[in-house]
Write an enzyme that holds these catalytic residues in place. Structure first.
Site, PDB file in Angstrom:
ATOM      1  N   ASP A 199       0.842  -1.197   0.000  1.00 13.97           N
ATOM      2  CA  ASP A 199       0.000   0.000   0.000  1.00 13.97           C
ATOM      3  C   ASP A 199       0.874   1.242   0.000  1.00 13.97           C
ATOM      4  OD1 ASP A 199      -2.935   1.132   0.684  1.00 13.97           O
ATOM      5  OD2 ASP A 199      -1.430   2.292   1.779  1.00 13.97           O
ATOM      6  N   HIS A 226      -7.432   9.437  -2.273  1.00 14.52           N
ATOM      7  CA  HIS A 226      -6.763   9.466  -0.973  1.00 14.52           C
ATOM      8  C   HIS A 226      -7.559  10.248   0.079  1.00 14.52           C
ATOM      9  CE1 HIS A 226      -2.425   9.368   0.824  1.00 14.52           C
ATOM     10  NE2 HIS A 226      -3.319   9.259   1.782  1.00 14.52           N
ATOM     11  N   TYR A 249       3.102   9.750  -0.751  1.00 20.69           N
ATOM     12  CA  TYR A 249       4.172   9.221   0.109  1.00 20.69           C
ATOM     13  C   TYR A 249       5.552   9.440  -0.509  1.00 20.69           C
ATOM     14  CZ  TYR A 249       0.315   6.599   2.326  1.00 20.69           C
ATOM     15  OH  TYR A 249      -0.860   6.232   2.941  1.00 20.69           O
ATOM     16  N   LYS A 264      -2.558   5.704  -4.441  1.00 17.93           N
ATOM     17  CA  LYS A 264      -3.662   6.640  -4.192  1.00 17.93           C
ATOM     18  C   LYS A 264      -3.457   7.960  -4.933  1.00 17.93           C
ATOM     19  CE  LYS A 264      -3.660   4.728   0.488  1.00 17.93           C
ATOM     20  NZ  LYS A 264      -2.238   4.587   0.815  1.00 17.93           N
TER      21      LYS A 264
HETATM   22  P1  NAP Z   1       0.715   1.752  11.973  1.00 21.02           P
HETATM   23  O1  NAP Z   1       0.876   0.600  11.041  1.00 21.02           O
HETATM   24  O2  NAP Z   1      -0.464   1.820  12.872  1.00 21.02           O
HETATM   25  O3  NAP Z   1       1.974   1.877  12.922  1.00 21.02           O
HETATM   26  C1  NAP Z   1       3.275   1.881  12.462  1.00 21.02           C
HETATM   27  C2  NAP Z   1       4.191   2.045  13.698  1.00 21.02           C
HETATM   28  O4  NAP Z   1       4.130   0.871  14.495  1.00 21.02           O
HETATM   29  C3  NAP Z   1       5.614   2.274  13.320  1.00 21.02           C
HETATM   30  O5  NAP Z   1       6.134   3.218  14.250  1.00 21.02           O
HETATM   31  C4  NAP Z   1       6.261   0.903  13.534  1.00 21.02           C
HETATM   32  O6  NAP Z   1       7.618   1.072  13.904  1.00 21.02           O
HETATM   33  C5  NAP Z   1       5.449   0.353  14.679  1.00 21.02           C
HETATM   34  N1  NAP Z   1       5.315  -1.118  14.642  1.00 21.02           N
HETATM   35  C6  NAP Z   1       4.995  -1.886  13.578  1.00 21.02           C
HETATM   36  N2  NAP Z   1       4.932  -3.184  13.913  1.00 21.02           N
HETATM   37  C7  NAP Z   1       5.220  -3.261  15.236  1.00 21.02           C
HETATM   38  C8  NAP Z   1       5.301  -4.314  16.155  1.00 21.02           C
HETATM   39  N3  NAP Z   1       5.066  -5.577  15.771  1.00 21.02           N
HETATM   40  N4  NAP Z   1       5.640  -4.031  17.448  1.00 21.02           N
HETATM   41  C9  NAP Z   1       5.870  -2.749  17.844  1.00 21.02           C
HETATM   42  N5  NAP Z   1       5.805  -1.683  16.999  1.00 21.02           N
HETATM   43  C10 NAP Z   1       5.473  -1.939  15.703  1.00 21.02           C
HETATM   44  O7  NAP Z   1       0.785   3.148  11.169  1.00 21.02           O
HETATM   45  P2  NAP Z   1       0.685   3.641   9.668  1.00 21.02           P
HETATM   46  O8  NAP Z   1       1.964   3.370   8.957  1.00 21.02           O
HETATM   47  O9  NAP Z   1       0.233   5.059   9.732  1.00 21.02           O
HETATM   48  O10 NAP Z   1      -0.486   2.781   8.998  1.00 21.02           O
HETATM   49  C11 NAP Z   1      -0.276   1.647   8.197  1.00 21.02           C
HETATM   50  C12 NAP Z   1      -0.413   1.974   6.720  1.00 21.02           C
HETATM   51  O11 NAP Z   1      -1.703   2.522   6.439  1.00 21.02           O
HETATM   52  C13 NAP Z   1       0.532   3.075   6.201  1.00 21.02           C
HETATM   53  O12 NAP Z   1       1.855   2.633   6.067  1.00 21.02           O
HETATM   54  C14 NAP Z   1      -0.132   3.471   4.917  1.00 21.02           C
HETATM   55  O13 NAP Z   1       0.140   2.522   3.894  1.00 21.02           O
HETATM   56  C15 NAP Z   1      -1.588   3.443   5.348  1.00 21.02           C
HETATM   57  N6  NAP Z   1      -2.094   4.789   5.768  1.00 21.02           N
HETATM   58  C16 NAP Z   1      -3.042   5.397   5.012  1.00 21.02           C
HETATM   59  C17 NAP Z   1      -3.558   6.622   5.375  1.00 21.02           C
HETATM   60  C18 NAP Z   1      -4.626   7.252   4.532  1.00 21.02           C
HETATM   61  O14 NAP Z   1      -4.939   8.440   4.730  1.00 21.02           O
HETATM   62  N7  NAP Z   1      -5.214   6.525   3.610  1.00 21.02           N
HETATM   63  C19 NAP Z   1      -3.081   7.279   6.528  1.00 21.02           C
HETATM   64  C20 NAP Z   1      -2.089   6.655   7.289  1.00 21.02           C
HETATM   65  C21 NAP Z   1      -1.620   5.412   6.916  1.00 21.02           C
HETATM   66  P3  NAP Z   1       8.840   0.478  13.014  1.00 21.02           P
HETATM   67  O15 NAP Z   1       8.597   0.851  11.579  1.00 21.02           O
HETATM   68  O16 NAP Z   1      10.048   1.097  13.625  1.00 21.02           O
HETATM   69  O17 NAP Z   1       8.776  -1.021  13.230  1.00 21.02           O
END
Ligand code: NAP
Length: 282
Positions: free
Chosen positions: A43, A106, A48, A73
């Protein structure tokens, strides 16, 4: 990997890998590691700034294109019928792909209806296999569905233990839209990784808090795309298909819902203006 079937018959892995906030220079390595760990759904987004690096990682993985599910997106500054088509072509070029598996609007701002007409054409022409939206609240989603030909296959929205979206998910289910969680860990906000309820549930299954959260989402029928730059966490986050949460555990997690975003409300006029005026660079 388990799949969900989208409303046009396209199959999508229930668990994928998100690349938001991974710097472009680190993305090729991170996506390469994720593919090696077993992720097949990626994704990304024009906003990004790492589509080219995602494309390089895909090419150097040697994995057959048909085994991958790639989402990107459309950003707000590319909204509108002509601009959206050009933006899709740019994303395809940057990713080095001939077809996207899923193309999402998006943010629910700008000329969403022009964008959607372009996306309907892109799908008809086969440049994208499925089209959807992100960050649409129920009112915007229903309006888009009721006044267009194609119903979005997916709505990607903030969904995690502190903002569970159960009513939104029910509306999407009624309308044939697959809910997809962004921020499944709330990016660690609200002390998610040390939350006592999540930790206790994990201990009962010999699983981590992260695994409990992903399992809970998958068990609710929510598609998830956790992000991590660390290979050991990538593997941990994939390993959620060998246990099941009980009805009692599901109920204890349900009690964590605050019913509100931990980031911002997409209906807040200040955010509508702020995000709506953000123009992407090259
Ligand atoms: P998330 O997946 O909720 O959290 C990522 C955080 O959690 C990072 O700091 C990561 O650190 C940590 N983490 C991951 N696995 C872990 C584990 N097993 N144990 C402890 N910590 C862990 O946040 P997100 O990246 O915002 O959301 C996921 C995806 O959703 C994004 O990458 C993106 O593709 C999408 N997204 C979309 C939108 C939208 O508006 N459509 C907005 C935000 C995100 P490390 O990397 O250091 O492991």
């Amino acid at each position: 990997m388990r799949n969900v079937t989208l409303n046009n018959g396209v199959e999508m892995p229930v668990l994928g890998f998100g690349v938001y906030q991974i710097p472009a220079e680190e993305t090729e390595r991170a996506v390469g590691d994720a593919l090696a760990a077993g992720y097949r759904s990626l994704d990304t987004a024009a906003a990004y700034g790492n589509e080219e690096a995602v494309g390089r990682a895909i090419r150097s993985s040697g994995i057959a294109r048909r085994e991958l599910f790639v989402t990107t997106k459309l950003w707000v500054s590319d909204a509108g019928e002509d601009k959206a088509r050009r933006a899709c072509e740019t994303s395809l070029r940057k990713l080095g792909l001939e077809q996207l598996d899923l193309y999402l609007i998006h943010q629910p701002y700008g000329d969403v209806y022009g964008s959607w007409r372009a996306m309907e054409s892109l799908q008809r022409e086969g440049l994208v296999r499925a089209i959807g939206v992100s960050n649409f609240h129920g009112d915007r989603l229903v309006d888009l569905i009721d006044h267009n030909e194609v119903t979005p296959a997916v709505n990607q929205v903030e969904t995690h233990p502190f903002y569970q979206r159960t009513a939104d998910q029910e509306l999407m289910r009624e309308r044939g839209v697959q809910i997809e969680s962004w921020g499944p860990f709330a990016e660690g906000r609200n002390n998610l990784f040390t939350d006592p309820v999540l930790a206790k549930t994990g201990a009962a299954h010999g699983k981590s808090v992260a695994q409990v959260v992903l399992r809970w989402l998958v068990q609710r029928g929510v598609v998830v795309i956790p992000k991590s730059v660390r290979p050991e966490r990538m593997a941990e986050n994939l390993d959620v298909f060998d246990f099941e949460l009980t009805a009692e555990e599901m109920a204890s997690l349900a009690a964590l819902d605050t019913g509100a975003s931990l980031f911002f409300d997409h209906r807040d006029p200040a955010m509508v203006s702020r995000l709506g005026s953000h123009v992407l660079g090259d």
